[in-house]
Scaffold this motif. Structure first.
Motif, PDB file in Angstrom:
ATOM      1  N   SER A  67       0.808  -1.211   0.000  1.00 26.09           N
ATOM      2  CA  SER A  67       0.000   0.000   0.000  1.00 26.09           C
ATOM      3  C   SER A  67       0.844   1.264   0.000  1.00 26.09           C
ATOM      4  O   SER A  67       0.345   2.332  -0.309  1.00 26.09           O
ATOM      5  CB  SER A  67      -0.899   0.020   1.241  1.00 26.09           C
ATOM      6  N   LEU A  69       0.601   4.427  -2.319  1.00 27.31           N
ATOM      7  CA  LEU A  69      -0.645   5.174  -2.380  1.00 27.31           C
ATOM      8  C   LEU A  69      -0.810   6.159  -1.243  1.00 27.31           C
ATOM      9  O   LEU A  69      -1.649   7.038  -1.311  1.00 27.31           O
ATOM     10  CB  LEU A  69      -1.840   4.205  -2.369  1.00 27.31           C
ATOM     11  N   THR A  88      -0.189   9.319   0.991  1.00 27.43           N
ATOM     12  CA  THR A  88       0.239  10.629   0.553  1.00 27.43           C
ATOM     13  C   THR A  88       0.712  11.470   1.715  1.00 27.43           C
ATOM     14  O   THR A  88       0.509  11.147   2.881  1.00 27.43           O
ATOM     15  CB  THR A  88      -0.920  11.352  -0.149  1.00 27.43           C
ATOM     16  N   GLN A 147      -2.983  -1.372  -5.977  1.00 31.31           N
ATOM     17  CA  GLN A 147      -2.963   0.079  -5.872  1.00 31.31           C
ATOM     18  C   GLN A 147      -4.360   0.664  -6.005  1.00 31.31           C
ATOM     19  O   GLN A 147      -4.776   1.506  -5.214  1.00 31.31           O
ATOM     20  CB  GLN A 147      -2.014   0.659  -6.928  1.00 31.31           C
ATOM     21  N   ALA A 148      -5.104   0.220  -7.008  1.00 29.70           N
ATOM     22  CA  ALA A 148      -6.456   0.736  -7.190  1.00 29.70           C
ATOM     23  C   ALA A 148      -7.371   0.318  -6.045  1.00 29.70           C
ATOM     24  O   ALA A 148      -8.178   1.119  -5.546  1.00 29.70           O
ATOM     25  CB  ALA A 148      -7.017   0.245  -8.524  1.00 29.70           C
ATOM     26  N   GLU A 149      -7.243  -0.928  -5.598  1.00 29.44           N
ATOM     27  CA  GLU A 149      -8.106  -1.428  -4.531  1.00 29.44           C
ATOM     28  C   GLU A 149      -7.850  -0.692  -3.221  1.00 29.44           C
ATOM     29  O   GLU A 149      -8.786  -0.320  -2.508  1.00 29.44           O
ATOM     30  CB  GLU A 149      -7.883  -2.924  -4.333  1.00 29.44           C
ATOM     31  N   SER A 168      -6.598   2.274  -2.870  1.00 30.14           N
ATOM     32  CA  SER A 168      -7.048   3.651  -3.011  1.00 30.14           C
ATOM     33  C   SER A 168      -8.523   3.772  -2.662  1.00 30.14           C
ATOM     34  O   SER A 168      -8.945   4.697  -1.960  1.00 30.14           O
ATOM     35  CB  SER A 168      -6.809   4.132  -4.443  1.00 30.14           C
ATOM     36  N   ASP A 169      -9.320   2.808  -3.113  1.00 29.73           N
ATOM     37  CA  ASP A 169     -10.745   2.802  -2.770  1.00 29.73           C
ATOM     38  C   ASP A 169     -10.945   2.595  -1.270  1.00 29.73           C
ATOM     39  O   ASP A 169     -11.784   3.246  -0.646  1.00 29.73           O
ATOM     40  CB  ASP A 169     -11.472   1.704  -3.548  1.00 29.73           C
ATOM     41  N   LEU A 210      -8.963   3.365   1.218  1.00 30.60           N
ATOM     42  CA  LEU A 210      -8.539   4.514   2.006  1.00 30.60           C
ATOM     43  C   LEU A 210      -9.469   5.707   1.872  1.00 30.60           C
ATOM     44  O   LEU A 210      -9.316   6.697   2.594  1.00 30.60           O
ATOM     45  CB  LEU A 210      -7.112   4.906   1.627  1.00 30.60           C
ATOM     46  N   LYS A 211     -10.432   5.627   0.961  1.00 29.99           N
ATOM     47  CA  LYS A 211     -11.443   6.683   0.893  1.00 29.99           C
ATOM     48  C   LYS A 211     -12.358   6.650   2.110  1.00 29.99           C
ATOM     49  O   LYS A 211     -13.017   7.643   2.423  1.00 29.99           O
ATOM     50  CB  LYS A 211     -12.254   6.532  -0.394  1.00 29.99           C
TER      51      LYS A 211
END
Length: 352
Positions: free
Chosen positions: A24, A27, A29, A129-131, A133-134, A136-137
């Motif tokens: 993770s 991703l 920041t 990475q995409a998963e 990112s979702d 962590l929203k």
């Protein structure tokens, strides 16, 4: 001000058991990403002051360790073959951080990997990475939206120490108070003995080889599963572990070195037991409480996830599978070899 976290939370960010967190990192920041990139650089290896705790055990403690290991299913071995009918599953325990010794291990594992119809990892880098990112929203996983806040959960000395440390990186009291305790662990320096970020871990190497040889690669879980497991820990248990991490003055490098050496000796259960015995020994806390806290973390972060992988493995087509997961998912009655054995597979230890 001591800037290194001891024990469990530091281990979560750098250790053997949480591939989803390792994958993770790109991703995350802001200051968290900068801190991990800088503090986990390979140049920190020279600052490692840890040593293996196992040779320091007394004769009685060594005998107790041997007895506990003898009671632990699949306590030794990083490569097991689970066979049933015409199907073979190569269960490989990995380390998620870099180490020069991994090069020779990969040379021995290459024929095994080339023979696979499918490779299964905890998560794959691209999809992960995409998963994540979702995942962590959902700020509820790492932020506290209502009381009790972290300032309510920690005793005053630990809270003062933490906020003083976080103020050095520009965080206000209010922002720190609203962080979940598990998340704070990523703002505390990892041990320089971990090798985190220095070179590729074993799972990364296996994934790259699978890509080069065009072997299908799948994931056992979505990339946010590790984050969700950390956030599922009871809030007061999270805070208690963070308090102990902040309070203990024991050298965290010893824990990392012990676990790493035990892994490369294929005796990881020994390292896990020694960690349980030695964590927070310098803090006035009952060992029963430490055992309870660590057992809760083991259940949510390791055992529950391992059990959830079994249906994924069994429905994956192919006669030969390579399943590469963090080494801590192998030993014990809830480890992957034991769970496969309970489903009728015959387990054989293989070269590593």
């Amino acid at each position: 001000m001591r800037r290194v976290a001891n024990g469990s939370f530091a281990a979560q960010a750098q250790g053997l058991d949480c591939g989803a967190m390792r994958r993770s990192t790109p991703l995350l920041t802001g200051p968290l990403l900068v801190m991990l990139c800088l503090l986990c650089a390979g140049t920190l290896q020279a600052l490692c002051t840890g040593s293996d705790l196992r040779p320091r055990l007394t004769a009685d403690a060594g005998a107790q360790l041997d007895a506990r290991v003898a009671e632990t299913p699949f306590a030794r071995g990083n490569h097991w073959i689970a066979s049933k009918g015409d199907r073979q599953i190569h269960v490989i325990g990995t380390i998620h951080t870099g180490d020069p010794r991994l090069s020779s291990i990969m040379r021995r594992l290459r024929p095994v990997i080339r023979s696979a119809d499918v490779i299964l990892l905890e998560t794959t880098r691209d999809a992960g990475q995409a998963e994540l990112s979702d995942t962590l929203k959902d700020t509820r996983l790492f932020r506290l939206s209502q009381p009790p806040f972290l300032s309510d959960l920690l005793p005053a000395p630990a809270w003062d120490q933490l906020t003083s440390r976080m103020a050095e990186d520009g965080y206000s009291l209010q922002s720190v108070a609203r962080m979940q305790p598990w998340f704070i662990g990523f703002f505390l320096e990892p041990s320089p003995c971990s090798g985190f970020g220095a070179t590729l871990g074993l799972d990364d190497r296996i994934e790259r080889m699978g890509q080069r040889t065009e072997i299908p690669i799948g994931a056992l879980e979505h990339a946010g599963a590790g984050v969700e497991a950390l956030a599922r820990q009871p809030l007061r248990d999270q805070a208690r572990l963070l308090e102990l991490d902040l309070t203990s003055q024991m050298n965290p490098d010893d824990q990392v070195v012990t676990m790493t050496e035990a892994y490369f000796e294929e005796r990881l259960a020994e390292g896990m037991l020694v960690q349980e015995w030695t964590l927070y020994r310098d803090v006035p806390v009952a060992r029963t409480e430490v055992t309870r806290l660590l057992a809760g973390m083991q259940t949510r972060l390791i055992d529950d996830r391992t059990r959830a992988w079994i249906p994924v493995i069994e429905r994956t087509p192919g006669k030969v599978l390579v399943v590469a997961v963090g080494g801590a998912h192998l030993p014990g009655p809830s480890g992957l070899p034991a769970l496969l054995a309970a489903r009728g597979y015959r387990l054989t230890r293989a070269p590593f």
